[in-house]
Design a protein around this motif. Structure first.
Motif, mmCIF file in Angstrom:
data_model
loop_
_atom_site.group_PDB
_atom_site.id
_atom_site.type_symbol
_atom_site.label_atom_id
_atom_site.label_comp_id
_atom_site.label_asym_id
_atom_site.label_seq_id
_atom_site.Cartn_x
_atom_site.Cartn_y
_atom_site.Cartn_z
ATOM 1 N N GLY A 12 0.813 -1.210 0.000
ATOM 2 C CA GLY A 12 0.000 0.000 0.000
ATOM 3 C C GLY A 12 0.845 1.258 0.000
ATOM 4 O O GLY A 12 1.587 1.520 0.943
ATOM 5 N N GLY A 13 0.722 2.007 -1.074
ATOM 6 C CA GLY A 13 1.507 3.248 -1.204
ATOM 7 C C GLY A 13 0.669 4.479 -0.950
ATOM 8 O O GLY A 13 0.709 5.450 -1.692
ATOM 9 N N GLY A 14 -0.104 4.460 0.145
ATOM 10 C CA GLY A 14 -0.778 5.675 0.601
ATOM 11 C C GLY A 14 0.232 6.494 1.405
ATOM 12 O O GLY A 14 1.446 6.267 1.340
ATOM 13 N N ALA A 16 0.966 6.502 4.546
ATOM 14 C CA ALA A 16 1.763 5.717 5.497
ATOM 15 C C ALA A 16 2.840 4.907 4.774
ATOM 16 O O ALA A 16 4.022 4.945 5.154
ATOM 17 C CB ALA A 16 0.853 4.788 6.305
ATOM 18 N N GLY A 17 2.422 4.202 3.734
ATOM 19 C CA GLY A 17 3.354 3.315 3.047
ATOM 20 C C GLY A 17 4.476 4.057 2.350
ATOM 21 O O GLY A 17 5.651 3.687 2.470
ATOM 22 N N TRP A 34 4.460 -2.017 -2.738
ATOM 23 C CA TRP A 34 3.431 -2.406 -3.712
ATOM 24 C C TRP A 34 2.229 -1.490 -3.566
ATOM 25 O O TRP A 34 1.704 -1.315 -2.463
ATOM 26 C CB TRP A 34 2.965 -3.846 -3.479
ATOM 27 C CG TRP A 34 3.986 -4.868 -3.791
ATOM 28 C CD1 TRP A 34 4.267 -5.416 -5.000
ATOM 29 C CD2 TRP A 34 4.869 -5.509 -2.844
ATOM 30 N NE1 TRP A 34 5.270 -6.347 -4.874
ATOM 31 C CE2 TRP A 34 5.660 -6.423 -3.570
ATOM 32 C CE3 TRP A 34 5.078 -5.387 -1.463
ATOM 33 C CZ2 TRP A 34 6.637 -7.211 -2.966
ATOM 34 C CZ3 TRP A 34 6.047 -6.166 -0.855
ATOM 35 C CH2 TRP A 34 6.815 -7.071 -1.610
ATOM 36 N N GLU A 35 1.802 -0.898 -4.667
ATOM 37 C CA GLU A 35 0.590 -0.082 -4.686
ATOM 38 C C GLU A 35 -0.273 -0.594 -5.831
ATOM 39 O O GLU A 35 0.217 -0.724 -6.964
ATOM 40 C CB GLU A 35 0.956 1.396 -4.871
ATOM 41 C CG GLU A 35 -0.227 2.294 -5.198
ATOM 42 C CD GLU A 35 -1.403 2.166 -4.228
ATOM 43 O OE1 GLU A 35 -1.201 2.260 -3.013
ATOM 44 O OE2 GLU A 35 -2.541 1.960 -4.703
ATOM 45 N N ASN A 37 -2.789 0.815 -7.326
ATOM 46 C CA ASN A 37 -3.131 1.828 -8.331
ATOM 47 C C ASN A 37 -1.866 2.322 -9.020
ATOM 48 O O ASN A 37 -0.755 2.119 -8.532
ATOM 49 C CB ASN A 37 -3.847 3.001 -7.669
ATOM 50 C CG ASN A 37 -5.232 2.627 -7.196
ATOM 51 O OD1 ASN A 37 -6.059 2.191 -7.987
ATOM 52 N ND2 ASN A 37 -5.488 2.761 -5.906
ATOM 53 N N ARG A 43 -8.049 10.253 -4.892
ATOM 54 C CA ARG A 43 -8.775 9.536 -3.840
ATOM 55 C C ARG A 43 -9.569 10.552 -3.037
ATOM 56 O O ARG A 43 -9.243 11.739 -3.025
ATOM 57 C CB ARG A 43 -7.861 8.701 -2.957
ATOM 58 C CG ARG A 43 -6.734 9.399 -2.295
ATOM 59 C CD ARG A 43 -6.016 8.468 -1.326
ATOM 60 N NE ARG A 43 -4.682 8.119 -1.713
ATOM 61 C CZ ARG A 43 -4.192 6.886 -1.668
ATOM 62 N NH1 ARG A 43 -4.938 5.901 -1.268
ATOM 63 N NH2 ARG A 43 -2.953 6.641 -2.004
ATOM 64 N N VAL A 44 -10.600 10.056 -2.388
ATOM 65 C CA VAL A 44 -11.462 10.960 -1.640
ATOM 66 C C VAL A 44 -10.700 11.472 -0.424
ATOM 67 O O VAL A 44 -10.109 10.688 0.324
ATOM 68 C CB VAL A 44 -12.746 10.235 -1.179
ATOM 69 C CG1 VAL A 44 -13.628 11.175 -0.377
ATOM 70 C CG2 VAL A 44 -13.495 9.694 -2.380
ATOM 71 N N CYS A 45 -10.669 12.782 -0.260
ATOM 72 C CA CYS A 45 -9.946 13.379 0.872
ATOM 73 C C CYS A 45 -10.416 14.813 1.042
ATOM 74 O O CYS A 45 -10.762 15.476 0.064
ATOM 75 C CB CYS A 45 -8.441 13.349 0.586
ATOM 76 S SG CYS A 45 -7.445 13.954 1.967
ATOM 77 N N GLY A 46 -10.423 15.298 2.278
ATOM 78 C CA GLY A 46 -10.788 16.686 2.541
ATOM 79 C C GLY A 46 -9.694 17.642 2.088
ATOM 80 O O GLY A 46 -9.920 18.836 1.946
ATOM 81 N N TYR A 48 -7.173 18.791 3.574
ATOM 82 C CA TYR A 48 -6.647 19.672 4.622
ATOM 83 C C TYR A 48 -5.562 18.889 5.346
ATOM 84 O O TYR A 48 -5.811 17.785 5.842
ATOM 85 C CB TYR A 48 -7.752 20.048 5.618
ATOM 86 C CG TYR A 48 -7.227 20.677 6.892
ATOM 87 C CD1 TYR A 48 -6.998 22.057 6.961
ATOM 88 C CD2 TYR A 48 -6.953 19.913 8.021
ATOM 89 C CE1 TYR A 48 -6.507 22.639 8.118
ATOM 90 C CE2 TYR A 48 -6.470 20.490 9.185
ATOM 91 C CZ TYR A 48 -6.244 21.851 9.228
ATOM 92 O OH TYR A 48 -5.759 22.420 10.372
ATOM 93 N N ILE A 49 -4.347 19.438 5.393
ATOM 94 C CA ILE A 49 -3.259 18.766 6.097
ATOM 95 C C ILE A 49 -2.838 19.644 7.267
ATOM 96 O O ILE A 49 -2.485 20.819 7.081
ATOM 97 C CB ILE A 49 -2.039 18.535 5.160
ATOM 98 C CG1 ILE A 49 -2.458 17.858 3.853
ATOM 99 C CG2 ILE A 49 -0.967 17.720 5.887
ATOM 100 C CD1 ILE A 49 -2.917 16.426 3.971
ATOM 101 N N ARG A 98 -4.781 15.311 -2.601
ATOM 102 C CA ARG A 98 -4.084 14.034 -2.384
ATOM 103 C C ARG A 98 -3.457 13.550 -3.687
ATOM 104 O O ARG A 98 -2.427 12.879 -3.671
ATOM 105 C CB ARG A 98 -5.055 12.996 -1.811
ATOM 106 C CG ARG A 98 -5.343 13.184 -0.348
ATOM 107 C CD ARG A 98 -4.099 12.976 0.516
ATOM 108 N NE ARG A 98 -3.558 11.646 0.401
ATOM 109 C CZ ARG A 98 -4.026 10.574 1.052
ATOM 110 N NH1 ARG A 98 -5.022 10.696 1.891
ATOM 111 N NH2 ARG A 98 -3.481 9.390 0.876
#
Ligand SMILES: Cc1cc2nc3c(=O)[nH]c(=O)nc-3n(C[C@H](O)[C@H](O)[C@H](O)COP(=O)(O)OP(=O)(O)OC[C@H]3O[C@@H](n4cnc5c(N)ncnc54)[C@H](O)[C@@H]3O)c2cc1C
Length: 113
Positions: A12-14, A16-17, A34-35, A37, A43-46, A48-49, A98
């Motif tokens: 998972g390459g989000g 965290a990964g 490994w990702e 996509n 991807r769905v995200c607000g 805001y960081i 994102r």
């Protein structure tokens, strides 16, 4: 790096990964990430960081000042009846899609591959 001789595998390459992959490569570990996509992707995200993560993202190689991102310092929540709740965000944050953030991190991870 050749073959399949890795110290660490990350599924998972989000956020965290991919940040873990960058930090581990900087420490000299051979990392396979490994990702499922193909970057870049939405991807769905607000989007805001929190500024809490500012230094960390910079330590991952993202030059945040150079991106001239919008600052977010206030929160407003509206209700269907028009009522509005307003609050200042003391620490605040910044806005970035994102699509863009993940892709910047992915490009940085590739630089360390
Ligand atoms: C609607 C919504 C809005 C949000 N808004 C915000 C916000 O505004 N600000 C904020 O800071 N946070 C926000 N978040 C939270 C933020 O998205 C998560 O904290 C963050 O994405 C977690 O990162 P992660 O790497 O753990 O997981 P993810 O980002 O979900 O990454 C997991 C990755 O694993 C991949 N994957 C899954 N299965 C496999 C597999 N079998 N093989 C290979 N790859 C695989 C996926 O494709 C994905 O890329 C929001 C979350 C949601 C759901």
């Amino acid at each position: 790096m050749s073959g399949y001789d890795y110290d660490i595998g990350i599924a998972g390459g989000g956020l965290a990964g991919v940040t873990a992959a960058i930090q581990l490569r900087k420490k000299g570990y051979a990392v396979a990430l490994w990702e499922k996509n193909k970057y870049p992707f939405h991807r769905v995200c607000g989007e805001y960081i929190s500024k809490e993560s500012w230094n960390y993202l910079q330590s991952c190689g993202i030059d945040l000042p150079a991106l001239e991102l919008p600052e977010i310092n206030k929160l407003e929540v509206s209700a269907p009846n028009g009522a509005l709740l307003k609050s200042r965000l003391d620490l605040g944050g910044f806005g970035i899609s994102r699509y863009r953030l993940d892709y910047l991190l992915y490009e940085e991870a590739k630089r360390w591959a």
